[in-house]
Design a protein around this motif. Structure first.
Motif, short mmCIF file in Angstrom:
data_model
loop_
_atom_site.label_atom_id
_atom_site.label_comp_id
_atom_site.label_asym_id
_atom_site.label_seq_id
_atom_site.Cartn_x
_atom_site.Cartn_y
_atom_site.Cartn_z
N THR A 1 41.41 18.94 11.13
CA THR A 1 42.35 19.94 10.63
C THR A 1 42.03 21.33 11.19
N ASN A 2 40.74 21.59 11.39
CA ASN A 2 40.37 22.88 11.94
C ASN A 2 40.82 23.03 13.39
N ALA A 3 40.58 22.00 14.18
CA ALA A 3 40.98 22.06 15.59
C ALA A 3 42.49 22.17 15.74
N LEU A 4 43.20 21.39 14.95
CA LEU A 4 44.66 21.42 15.03
C LEU A 4 45.22 22.75 14.52
N SER A 5 44.51 23.35 13.56
CA SER A 5 44.93 24.66 13.06
C SER A 5 44.79 25.76 14.11
N PHE A 6 43.78 25.64 14.97
CA PHE A 6 43.65 26.58 16.09
C PHE A 6 44.92 26.56 16.92
N ALA B 1 35.85 26.72 5.77
CA ALA B 1 35.36 28.08 5.55
C ALA B 1 35.28 28.84 6.87
N GLY B 2 34.75 28.17 7.89
CA GLY B 2 34.69 28.79 9.21
C GLY B 2 36.08 29.04 9.77
N MET B 3 36.98 28.10 9.51
CA MET B 3 38.35 28.25 9.98
C MET B 3 39.03 29.42 9.29
N ALA B 4 38.70 29.65 8.02
CA ALA B 4 39.29 30.77 7.29
C ALA B 4 38.90 32.11 7.91
N VAL B 5 37.67 32.18 8.44
CA VAL B 5 37.25 33.39 9.16
C VAL B 5 38.14 33.56 10.40
N TYR B 6 38.35 32.46 11.09
CA TYR B 6 39.23 32.50 12.27
C TYR B 6 40.65 32.91 11.87
N TYR B 7 41.15 32.36 10.74
CA TYR B 7 42.50 32.69 10.27
C TYR B 7 42.65 34.19 10.06
N THR B 8 41.62 34.81 9.50
CA THR B 8 41.68 36.25 9.25
C THR B 8 41.83 37.01 10.56
#
Length: 199
Positions: free
Chosen positions: A129-134, A56-63
């Motif tokens: 997955t969040n760190a790698l997505s960054f 969920a936090g990563m989705a904020v970053y994705y936006t």
């Protein structure tokens, strides 16, 4: 049927946006960033309701990253770039070590946040997955072909996570992402070698 749609409508909707997104990414189309603003905004709600707080936090970053990616693709230039549109290139080797270090630091920090402030049941993989997505989003914003390798790993792990969290449509989407990421790598490689770019 009504109960099924009531239960999974948000999962289905974000999956449709995800299919559009990956198709645009495969084509190296700048329009991917516009879809990339809408989809993660909805994902925040989806993931939070299923206890995937890191996602969920990563989705904020994705936006926010989608806005950044669009600006980079539209207005910025790479060193030695001669074309108007940013070309697909390989990531410079000197960036590998700092990128790996950044990934490890973000993984550790995200893990700490998840175990300290949430009731996440899968903090190691959620933070991974969040760190790698960054890193993956940064590499995509810079149009580095290596971004596809990052997404193959992220997508495979996410597919398993979403199955375990009963988000079936998103799980199927991410399993499909693995296949498309492999195809995308070869498509981008061809475009890079041919000097072709898609608007």
């Amino acid at each position: 049927m009504t109960e099924f749609l009531y239960t999974y409508w948000l999962d289905i909707l974000t999956t449709v946006f995800g299919l559009i997104y990956i198709w645009l990414e495969y084509r190296a189309s700048i329009a991917l960033w516009l879809v990339g603003i809408i989809m993660p905004a909805l994902d925040v709600w989806l993931y939070w309701s299923h206890g995937l707080y890191g996602d969920a936090g990563m989705a904020v970053y994705y936006t926010l990253a989608a806005i950044y990616g669009w600006i980079i693709w539209k207005f910025f230039r790479k060193h030695g770039q001669t074309t108007e549109e940013m070309p697909i290139t390989h990531m410079r080797r000197r960036l590998f070590l700092p990128t790996a270090f950044f990934f490890l630091v973000v993984w550790a920090l995200t893990y700490y946040i998840l175990i300290s402030y949430t009731n996440s049941t899968i903090p190691v993989l959620d933070s991974f997955t969040n760190a790698l997505s960054f890193v993956g989003l940064w590499a995509l914003a810079r149009k580095y072909i290596e971004q596809w390798f990052i997404w193959i790993v992220v997508d495979a792990v996410c597919a398993w996570l979403y199955v375990s969290k009963d988000i079936p449509f998103k799980a199927g989407l991410y399993a499909l992402y693995v296949v498309i990421a492999i195809m995308g790598f070869f498509n981008w490689k061809k475009m890079m070698n041919d000097g072709l770019q898609t608007v």
